[in-house]
Enzyme design. Structure first.
Site: not given
Ligand SMILES: NC(=O)c1ccc[n+]([C@@H]2O[C@H](COP(=O)([O-])OP(=O)(O)OC[C@H]3O[C@@H](n4cnc5c(N)ncnc54)[C@H](OP(=O)(O)O)[C@@H]3O)[C@@H](O)[C@H]2O)c1
Length: 281
Positions: A50, A55, A84, A117
């Site tokens: 994704d 980004y 997106k 988005h």
């Molecule tokens: N549509 C939208 O508006 C929108 C908005 C936000 C996000 N997104 C999508 O959703 C995806 C996921 O959301 P997100 O990146 O915001 O946050 P997330 O997946 O909830 O959390 C990511 C964070 O958690 C850490 N992490 C991941 N696995 C872990 C584990 N097993 N243990 C400890 N820490 C861990 C990562 O660090 P490390 O990388 O250091 O492991 C990073 O700091 C995004 O990457 C994006 O593709 C979409």
């Protein structure tokens, strides 16, 4: 039925298969860390990636995809790629152009899923008509939205022809989105969780820790398993190989109904990201 394997899929209402589990790459800048993360995830069995135009990392994601396909010995069709259209490009012609630009950067012939988005008032309907055109022309396998509340979905469905196949929203134990989920379910729209791990802020929560100890899993694994058992597609982000592996290792246990309930009860309607009814970008 709950997924039993990392590569299990849900079937969108148009018949397209979408993996329940994928890798997110928000805030990962262009460079080797990004390329490695995407390649590593695919090598370890991930089949969904994704990204988004905003980004600013579609070129590296494309590179990671090419390297990952080769490392895993699989074909482009085996992978599900989402991007997106950003707010500044919402409009009929501008959205069509943004799609081409995303494809060019990713180095792909098509996307599996293209999303609006954010629901920018007065703009998303025209953008949706562009997505409908891309879909009818067979240029994209599925189309959907992100950050749409029920009223946005209702408005969109009133004014346009094709119903979104997916709604990607913030979703985690502090924001369980029950009403939105029920609405999406009734309308055949697949819900997808962004920031499923609340951007890492839930990983020392005590109730989750107790549940994690019981199943001998990490808190991240408990939350991601809860997503899947709730019928929500999930795309946790990590650039670390050991966490990429850990996050996907959730298909060998089942949370009891009681523990699912316990996790649901952590809801506080708390967001870490912007409010779709009150944002200014
Ligand atoms: N549509 C939208 O508006 C929108 C908005 C936000 C996000 N997104 C999508 O959703 C995806 C996921 O959301 P997100 O990146 O915001 O946050 P997330 O997946 O909830 O959390 C990511 C964070 O958690 C850490 N992490 C991941 N696995 C872990 C584990 N097993 N243990 C400890 N820490 C861990 C990562 O660090 P490390 O990388 O250091 O492991 C990073 O700091 C995004 O990457 C994006 O593709 C979409």
């Amino acid at each position: 039925m709950t997924a039993k394997h990392l590569q299990d899929t849900t079937t969108l209402y148009n018949g397209v298969s979408m993996p329940w589990f994928g890798l997110g790459v928000f805030k990962v800048e262009e460079g080797p860390e990004l390329v490695n993360a995407v390649r590593t995830a695919i090598r370890h069995g991930y089949r969904s990636i994704d990204t988004a135009a905003i980004y600013g990392n579609e070129e590296g994601v494309g590179q990671g995809i090419r390297e990952g396909l080769e490392a895993a010995g699989i074909k482009r069709e085996d992978l599900f790629v989402t991007s997106k259209v950003w707010n500044a490009d919402l409009g009929y012609e501008s959205t069509l152009k943004a799609y081409e630009e995303s494809l060019r950067k990713l180095g792909l012939e098509y996307l599996d899923l293209y999303l609006i988005h954010w629901p920018v008032e007065g703009k998303y309907t025209e953008a949706w008509k562009a997505l409908e055109m891309l879909y009818k022309q067979g240029r994209v396998k599925a189309i959907g939205v992100s950050n749409f509340q029920i009223h946005h979905l209702e408005q969109l469905m009133k004014e346009t022809e094709i119903k979104p196949m997916v709604n990607q929203v913030e979703y985690h134990p502090r924001l369980t989105q029950k009403e939105l989920q029920a609405y999406c379910q009734e309308n055949g729209i697949q819900l997808e969780a962004w920031s499923p791990l609340m951007q890492g802020q839930l990983l020392d929560q005590e109730d989750l820790l107790r549940i994690a100890e019981k199943y001998q899993k990490s808190i991240a694994q408990i939350i991601l398993r809860w997503d899947i058992q709730n019928g929500v597609v999930t795309i946790p982000k990590s650039t670390k190989e050991h966490r990429i592996i850990e996050n996907a290792d959730i298909f060998d246990f089942e949370l009891s109904a009681e523990d699912m309930q316990r996790i649901d009860s952590l809801n506080q309607n708390h967001r870490v990201g912007p409010d779709p009814d009150n944002f200014d970008f």
